[in-house]
Design a protein around this motif. Sequence first.
Motif, PDB file in Angstrom:
ATOM      1  N   GLU A  79      20.900  67.090  53.323  1.00 49.38           N
ATOM      2  CA  GLU A  79      21.994  66.299  52.754  1.00 49.38           C
ATOM      3  C   GLU A  79      22.263  65.145  53.707  1.00 49.38           C
ATOM      4  O   GLU A  79      22.616  65.362  54.859  1.00 49.38           O
ATOM      5  N   TRP A  80      22.088  63.962  53.230  1.00 43.39           N
ATOM      6  CA  TRP A  80      22.221  62.765  54.068  1.00 43.39           C
ATOM      7  C   TRP A  80      23.685  62.346  54.132  1.00 43.39           C
ATOM      8  O   TRP A  80      24.458  62.695  53.234  1.00 43.39           O
ATOM      9  N   ASN A  81      24.083  61.634  55.181  1.00 44.10           N
ATOM     10  CA  ASN A  81      25.445  61.075  55.205  1.00 44.10           C
ATOM     11  C   ASN A  81      25.438  59.742  55.962  1.00 44.10           C
ATOM     12  O   ASN A  81      24.398  59.320  56.474  1.00 44.10           O
ATOM     13  N   ASP A  82      26.588  59.105  56.040  1.00 39.02           N
ATOM     14  CA  ASP A  82      26.664  57.754  56.603  1.00 39.02           C
ATOM     15  C   ASP A  82      26.306  57.709  58.089  1.00 39.02           C
ATOM     16  O   ASP A  82      25.662  56.770  58.546  1.00 39.02           O
ATOM     17  N   VAL A  83      26.748  58.727  58.827  1.00 39.78           N
ATOM     18  CA  VAL A  83      26.445  58.728  60.263  1.00 39.78           C
ATOM     19  C   VAL A  83      24.938  58.912  60.471  1.00 39.78           C
ATOM     20  O   VAL A  83      24.324  58.255  61.318  1.00 39.78           O
ATOM     21  N   ALA A  84      24.346  59.782  59.657  1.00 43.85           N
ATOM     22  CA  ALA A  84      22.896  59.970  59.735  1.00 43.85           C
ATOM     23  C   ALA A  84      22.182  58.644  59.464  1.00 43.85           C
ATOM     24  O   ALA A  84      21.239  58.267  60.180  1.00 43.85           O
ATOM     25  N   GLU A  85      22.653  57.939  58.474  1.00 46.67           N
ATOM     26  CA  GLU A  85      22.055  56.652  58.126  1.00 46.67           C
ATOM     27  C   GLU A  85      22.146  55.674  59.299  1.00 46.67           C
ATOM     28  O   GLU A  85      21.178  54.995  59.664  1.00 46.67           O
ATOM     29  N   GLN A  86      23.344  55.630  59.907  1.00 45.35           N
ATOM     30  CA  GLN A  86      23.584  54.725  61.025  1.00 45.35           C
ATOM     31  C   GLN A  86      22.656  55.051  62.201  1.00 45.35           C
ATOM     32  O   GLN A  86      22.049  54.154  62.798  1.00 45.35           O
ATOM     33  N   ILE A 205      23.751  56.384  72.003  1.00 46.30           N
ATOM     34  CA  ILE A 205      24.200  56.865  70.688  1.00 46.30           C
ATOM     35  C   ILE A 205      25.687  56.563  70.525  1.00 46.30           C
ATOM     36  O   ILE A 205      26.127  56.081  69.478  1.00 46.30           O
ATOM     37  N   GLU A 206      26.456  56.800  71.587  1.00 45.20           N
ATOM     38  CA  GLU A 206      27.901  56.538  71.539  1.00 45.20           C
ATOM     39  C   GLU A 206      28.176  55.054  71.310  1.00 45.20           C
ATOM     40  O   GLU A 206      29.114  54.684  70.598  1.00 45.20           O
ATOM     41  N   ALA A 207      27.327  54.197  71.881  1.00 51.43           N
ATOM     42  CA  ALA A 207      27.521  52.753  71.703  1.00 51.43           C
ATOM     43  C   ALA A 207      27.342  52.367  70.232  1.00 51.43           C
ATOM     44  O   ALA A 207      28.085  51.546  69.699  1.00 51.43           O
ATOM     45  N   VAL A 208      26.368  52.976  69.567  1.00 50.59           N
ATOM     46  CA  VAL A 208      26.132  52.671  68.150  1.00 50.59           C
ATOM     47  C   VAL A 208      27.252  53.243  67.273  1.00 50.59           C
ATOM     48  O   VAL A 208      27.723  52.599  66.335  1.00 50.59           O
ATOM     49  N   LEU A 209      27.711  54.456  67.606  1.00 51.53           N
ATOM     50  CA  LEU A 209      28.761  55.098  66.799  1.00 51.53           C
ATOM     51  C   LEU A 209      30.139  54.515  67.088  1.00 51.53           C
ATOM     52  O   LEU A 209      31.063  54.669  66.291  1.00 51.53           O
ATOM     53  N   GLY A 210      30.276  53.888  68.263  1.00 53.79           N
ATOM     54  CA  GLY A 210      31.585  53.363  68.648  1.00 53.79           C
ATOM     55  C   GLY A 210      32.573  54.458  69.000  1.00 53.79           C
ATOM     56  O   GLY A 210      33.778  54.274  68.930  1.00 53.79           O
ATOM     57  N   ARG A 211      32.078  55.636  69.358  1.00 53.85           N
ATOM     58  CA  ARG A 211      32.954  56.724  69.804  1.00 53.85           C
ATOM     59  C   ARG A 211      32.159  57.730  70.633  1.00 53.85           C
ATOM     60  O   ARG A 211      30.930  57.740  70.604  1.00 53.85           O
ATOM     61  N   LYS A 212      32.920  58.568  71.346  1.00 49.21           N
ATOM     62  CA  LYS A 212      32.311  59.608  72.171  1.00 49.21           C
ATOM     63  C   LYS A 212      31.732  60.716  71.293  1.00 49.21           C
ATOM     64  O   LYS A 212      32.300  61.040  70.247  1.00 49.21           O
ATOM     65  N   LEU A 213      30.632  61.302  71.725  1.00 52.54           N
ATOM     66  CA  LEU A 213      30.095  62.483  71.057  1.00 52.54           C
ATOM     67  C   LEU A 213      30.882  63.701  71.508  1.00 52.54           C
ATOM     68  O   LEU A 213      31.270  63.795  72.679  1.00 52.54           O
ATOM     69  N   ALA A 214      31.116  64.632  70.595  1.00 50.31           N
ATOM     70  CA  ALA A 214      31.749  65.887  70.992  1.00 50.31           C
ATOM     71  C   ALA A 214      30.737  66.715  71.780  1.00 50.31           C
ATOM     72  O   ALA A 214      29.529  66.584  71.589  1.00 50.31           O
ATOM     73  N   GLU A 215      31.258  67.537  72.702  1.00 49.72           N
ATOM     74  CA  GLU A 215      30.401  68.453  73.452  1.00 49.72           C
ATOM     75  C   GLU A 215      30.167  69.687  72.597  1.00 49.72           C
ATOM     76  O   GLU A 215      31.060  70.095  71.853  1.00 49.72           O
ATOM     77  N   ARG A 216      28.993  70.311  72.728  1.00 47.05           N
ATOM     78  CA  ARG A 216      28.796  71.504  71.932  1.00 47.05           C
ATOM     79  C   ARG A 216      29.643  72.640  72.496  1.00 47.05           C
ATOM     80  O   ARG A 216      29.926  72.696  73.697  1.00 47.05           O
ATOM     81  N   ASP A 217      30.071  73.519  71.595  1.00 43.18           N
ATOM     82  CA  ASP A 217      30.867  74.667  71.994  1.00 43.18           C
ATOM     83  C   ASP A 217      29.905  75.752  72.477  1.00 43.18           C
ATOM     84  O   ASP A 217      29.198  76.362  71.679  1.00 43.18           O
ATOM     85  N   VAL A 218      29.906  76.005  73.788  1.00 44.82           N
ATOM     86  CA  VAL A 218      28.920  76.936  74.339  1.00 44.82           C
ATOM     87  C   VAL A 218      29.119  78.362  73.836  1.00 44.82           C
ATOM     88  O   VAL A 218      28.221  79.181  73.932  1.00 44.82           O
ATOM     89  N   HIS A 219      30.323  78.636  73.298  1.00 43.49           N
ATOM     90  CA  HIS A 219      30.566  79.998  72.805  1.00 43.49           C
ATOM     91  C   HIS A 219      30.178  80.161  71.343  1.00 43.49           C
ATOM     92  O   HIS A 219      30.211  81.249  70.804  1.00 43.49           O
ATOM     93  N   ASP A 220      29.825  79.059  70.707  1.00 43.79           N
ATOM     94  CA  ASP A 220      29.444  79.132  69.300  1.00 43.79           C
ATOM     95  C   ASP A 220      27.918  79.187  69.196  1.00 43.79           C
ATOM     96  O   ASP A 220      27.244  78.190  69.412  1.00 43.79           O
ATOM     97  N   PRO A 221      27.376  80.364  68.875  1.00 44.95           N
ATOM     98  CA  PRO A 221      25.919  80.487  68.848  1.00 44.95           C
ATOM     99  C   PRO A 221      25.280  79.534  67.834  1.00 44.95           C
ATOM    100  O   PRO A 221      24.139  79.128  67.988  1.00 44.95           O
ATOM    101  N   LEU A 222      26.060  79.151  66.824  1.00 45.82           N
ATOM    102  CA  LEU A 222      25.479  78.290  65.789  1.00 45.82           C
ATOM    103  C   LEU A 222      25.275  76.857  66.271  1.00 45.82           C
ATOM    104  O   LEU A 222      24.437  76.135  65.739  1.00 45.82           O
ATOM    105  N   THR A 223      26.034  76.440  67.259  1.00 41.20           N
ATOM    106  CA  THR A 223      25.820  75.070  67.735  1.00 41.20           C
ATOM    107  C   THR A 223      24.780  75.027  68.834  1.00 41.20           C
ATOM    108  O   THR A 223      24.360  73.962  69.261  1.00 41.20           O
TER     109      THR A 223
END
Length: 316
Positions: A79-86, A205-223
Amino acid sequence: MPQQSTEILAATAGGIARAAQLLQAGQLVSFPTETVYGLGADARQGKAVAAIYEAKGRPSFNPLIAHVHSAEAARRHVEWNDVAEQLAEAFWPGPLTLVLPLREGHGISPLVTAGLETLGVRVPAHPAAQALLRELDGPVAAPSANPSGKISPTTAAHVKAGLDGRIAAILDDGACGVGLESTIIGLAGPEPVLLRPGGLAAEKIEAVLGRKLAERDVHDPLTAPGQLLSHYAPGAPVRLNADAPGEGELYLGFGPGPCDLNLSEHGDLAEAASNLFGHLHQLDALGKPIAVAPVPEHGLGEAINDRLRRAAAPRD
Ligand code: TXA
Ligand code: MG
């Protein structure tokens, strides 16, 4: 697993056609990308994907990245989205993997995603990888082409040393330019998450998005599935942030000064990234403990230090 004779294929039209034919037939083919050599299987064929785990001796089913020739091809599966496109617009083809929700009729074997409802997709820039993916015109699941837990391969010789007799072929096109696995960005949740630092600096990547990337949650096995701590490990112990080698240690340098091998005499992080795994392979072959000079944490240094910390982590 049964031994087979591993074909070494040149990156010519004939070699590419043969590699695509083997993939189509459900065989494993190692191929170069700009980051590291991948161990490829047709991502639509479960049996072929299962053989990746067997060849690598991977302890468990981690999700694999599906390699495709273009953003258009990626959209067949997710499933594509705008951020993926950018991000695709800015960085594909290149060392960037995007994790997106699988779309209906995606055709990807559940062994690729380890049962998750998301898929990591990447469009590699390497000309031989591009040619292979276009010839096959299908998704290729590929982890790095090393036995599980060992140093990632940046030359065909590294692949042969680790997997000869266990895979059908190696497409040989010299050394990989970037030298670190792709940066992985999760785009399946409410905000973009840096899942793995890699060959594309997070700052870009942050420069293109114009915002900071979130850090992955180390306790969430899915991330963070498959982010085993000890990884990329040489046989001998590795000590980090060493200003000088100790008694009996080999010294992997960064910046000017005496050492056994230097990641970059000029302190260039891109050069250090491209030398990292090759130098670790070379020092590893000498069978002695390795001390590594400090490497700054900015830009590609984040991914270099990530790989070094894994190389130095306690083994089980
Ligand atoms: O540069 C690279 O990315 C190389 C070349 C061959 O393309 N490939 C590579 O694959 O490094 P591998 O298998 O060593 O790393 C894939 C990692 C997994 O361990 C996992 O952390 C993450 O990608 N991953 C894959 N699919 C995911 C998903 N659906 N959700 C979260 N993480 C995922
Ligand atoms: Mg790997």
